[in-house]
Design a protein around this motif. Structure first.
Motif, PDB file in Angstrom:
ATOM      1  N   ALA A 190       1.231  -1.054  -0.685  1.00 14.96           N
ATOM      2  CA  ALA A 190       0.224  -0.077  -0.341  1.00 14.96           C
ATOM      3  C   ALA A 190       0.586   1.090  -0.150  1.00 14.96           C
ATOM      4  O   ALA A 190       1.469   1.623   0.798  1.00 14.96           O
ATOM      5  CB  ALA A 190      -0.723   0.306   1.482  1.00 14.96           C
ATOM      6  N   HIS A 191       0.313   2.175  -0.807  1.00 15.36           N
ATOM      7  CA  HIS A 191       1.221   3.097  -0.442  1.00 15.36           C
ATOM      8  C   HIS A 191       0.772   4.608  -0.335  1.00 15.36           C
ATOM      9  O   HIS A 191       1.412   5.713   0.507  1.00 15.36           O
ATOM     10  CB  HIS A 191       1.663   3.898  -2.360  1.00 15.36           C
ATOM     11  N   GLU A 192      -0.333   4.330   0.319  1.00 21.25           N
ATOM     12  CA  GLU A 192      -1.567   5.053   1.011  1.00 21.25           C
ATOM     13  C   GLU A 192      -2.318   4.006   2.553  1.00 21.25           C
ATOM     14  O   GLU A 192      -2.686   3.675   1.737  1.00 21.25           O
ATOM     15  CB  GLU A 192      -1.971   6.295   0.451  1.00 21.25           C
ATOM     16  N   ALA A 193      -2.674   4.664   3.392  1.00 25.95           N
ATOM     17  CA  ALA A 193      -3.529   3.946   4.665  1.00 25.95           C
ATOM     18  C   ALA A 193      -4.090   5.156   5.603  1.00 25.95           C
ATOM     19  O   ALA A 193      -3.323   5.820   5.692  1.00 25.95           O
ATOM     20  CB  ALA A 193      -2.955   2.494   5.272  1.00 25.95           C
ATOM     21  N   ILE A 194      -4.983   3.577   6.447  1.00 27.94           N
ATOM     22  CA  ILE A 194      -5.305   5.207   7.326  1.00 27.94           C
ATOM     23  C   ILE A 194      -6.022   3.420   8.190  1.00 27.94           C
ATOM     24  O   ILE A 194      -6.911   2.839   7.100  1.00 27.94           O
ATOM     25  CB  ILE A 194      -6.366   6.170   7.016  1.00 27.94           C
ATOM     26  N   GLU A 195      -5.808   4.293   9.172  1.00 28.84           N
ATOM     27  CA  GLU A 195      -6.997   4.011  10.454  1.00 28.84           C
ATOM     28  C   GLU A 195      -8.633   3.812  10.483  1.00 28.84           C
ATOM     29  O   GLU A 195      -9.029   5.383   9.914  1.00 28.84           O
ATOM     30  CB  GLU A 195      -6.037   3.538  11.683  1.00 28.84           C
ATOM     31  N   ILE A 196      -9.519   2.858  10.279  1.00 30.84           N
ATOM     32  CA  ILE A 196     -11.100   3.809  10.254  1.00 30.84           C
ATOM     33  C   ILE A 196     -11.167   3.205  11.929  1.00 30.84           C
ATOM     34  O   ILE A 196     -12.018   4.194  12.201  1.00 30.84           O
ATOM     35  CB  ILE A 196     -11.678   2.377   9.664  1.00 30.84           C
ATOM     36  N   VAL A 197     -10.492   1.900  12.438  1.00 30.52           N
ATOM     37  CA  VAL A 197     -11.642   1.939  13.831  1.00 30.52           C
ATOM     38  C   VAL A 197     -10.548   0.738  14.736  1.00 30.52           C
ATOM     39  O   VAL A 197      -9.578   0.411  13.961  1.00 30.52           O
ATOM     40  CB  VAL A 197     -12.723   0.805  13.608  1.00 30.52           C
ATOM     41  N   GLU A 198     -10.391   1.347  16.152  1.00 33.74           N
ATOM     42  CA  GLU A 198      -9.333   0.495  16.918  1.00 33.74           C
ATOM     43  C   GLU A 198     -10.325  -0.049  17.655  1.00 33.74           C
ATOM     44  O   GLU A 198     -11.129   0.741  18.570  1.00 33.74           O
ATOM     45  CB  GLU A 198      -8.324   1.314  17.339  1.00 33.74           C
TER      46      GLU A 198
END
Length: 264
Positions: free
Chosen positions: A134-142
């Motif tokens: 992945a060249h970009e990623a983001i967390e949604i839920v922890e």
């Protein structure tokens, strides 16, 4: 220089670019240093990552018997919604399952070839994203356990992909996406049990892979069919080695294979 050992997935260290390491029992190799050099891979034998016997690898680096017996290869590994440790219910080994399942997990969006949803332990961020290319990623839920992460992923899969097109990822046939907008758009689909764990204020992580030349037509190296290969290394992305002649080698897909690697 010669290195020999059983393949396991490459260790990584996030940086500009990401650093990759092959770790053998008696050898340690920074793969980035092999870029633009001639590298040969010679398949010697199998060695199951669990029992360590010379038995043909079945899946995930394990022989057939181990794959169907050990907790590290149980169904909940690939399908976290099947986790039951939070109910104190054993699948194969409750102590192991509690150790893995009852810890913070992240549901994330990653863009490798397209935007996809995935699950990983919090301790595996950003390693999991690197392994997927992945060249970009983001967390949604922890969330506090694997089960909640699993049911969240299942709910979101109706609205976003859950698979990566590995060919497009390796060709770098990708486009940038606004993952913050994706996150906010998907918020309404998060299950009620996980809504309180939604992450509302974060930014995406960008990753830089050490690739000098992307392949145009992919040829996947199969060590069973081609036990010896030699080529000039041009890049490393996800868990793949990319060679000048468009050959790509999935290190993780060949876990449990004992190889010798020569450089020069």
């Amino acid at each position: 220089m010669n290195y020999e050992g059983v393949l396991t997935k490459m260790k990584t260290e996030n940086g500009s670019p990401i650093q990759y390491y092959l770790v053998f029992e008696n050898d340690f190799l920074n793969v980035n240093q092999l870029l633009d050099k001639k590298v040969s891979i010679n398949f010697l034998k199998y060695q199951c990552l669990n029992c360590r016997l010379e038995k043909k690898i079945y899946r995930q680096g394990f022989c057939y018997d181990c794959f169907y017996e050990i907790p590290q290869a149980a169904d909940w590994i690939m399908k976290p919604e099947l986790s039951t440790a939070h109910l104190d219910k054993e699948d194969r080994d409750l102590e192991y399952e509690k150790g893995v399942q009852l810890q913070p997990h992240i549901v994330y969006l990653a863009n490798s070839s397209n935007v996809k949803v995935g699950v990983t332990r919090k301790t595996q961020v950003p390693t999991r994203w690197i392994d997927q290319g992945a060249h970009e990623a983001i967390e949604i839920v922890e969330v506090p356990n694997r089960y909640l992460a699993g049911i969240t992923e299942v709910a979101l899969k109706d609205h976003v992909a859950d698979k990566t097109n590995w060919r497009n990822m390796l060709k770098n046939d990708i486009k940038d996406e606004n993952l913050v907008e994706w996150r906010d758009r998907l918020k309404k689909y998060v299950p009620d049990e996980a809504k309180e764990y939604f992450i509302a204020n974060n930014i995406e992580t960008n990753l830089e892979f050490p690739v000098l030349q992307y392949p145009t037509k992919l040829k996947s190296l199969n060590l069973q069919k081609t036990p010896f290969f030699e080529g000039v290394l041009k890049g490393i992305k996800a868990q793949y080695l990319i060679f000048e002649d468009n050959t790509v080698f999935n290190v993780r897909g060949n876990e449990g294979y004992v190889v010798s690697i020569s450089v020069g």
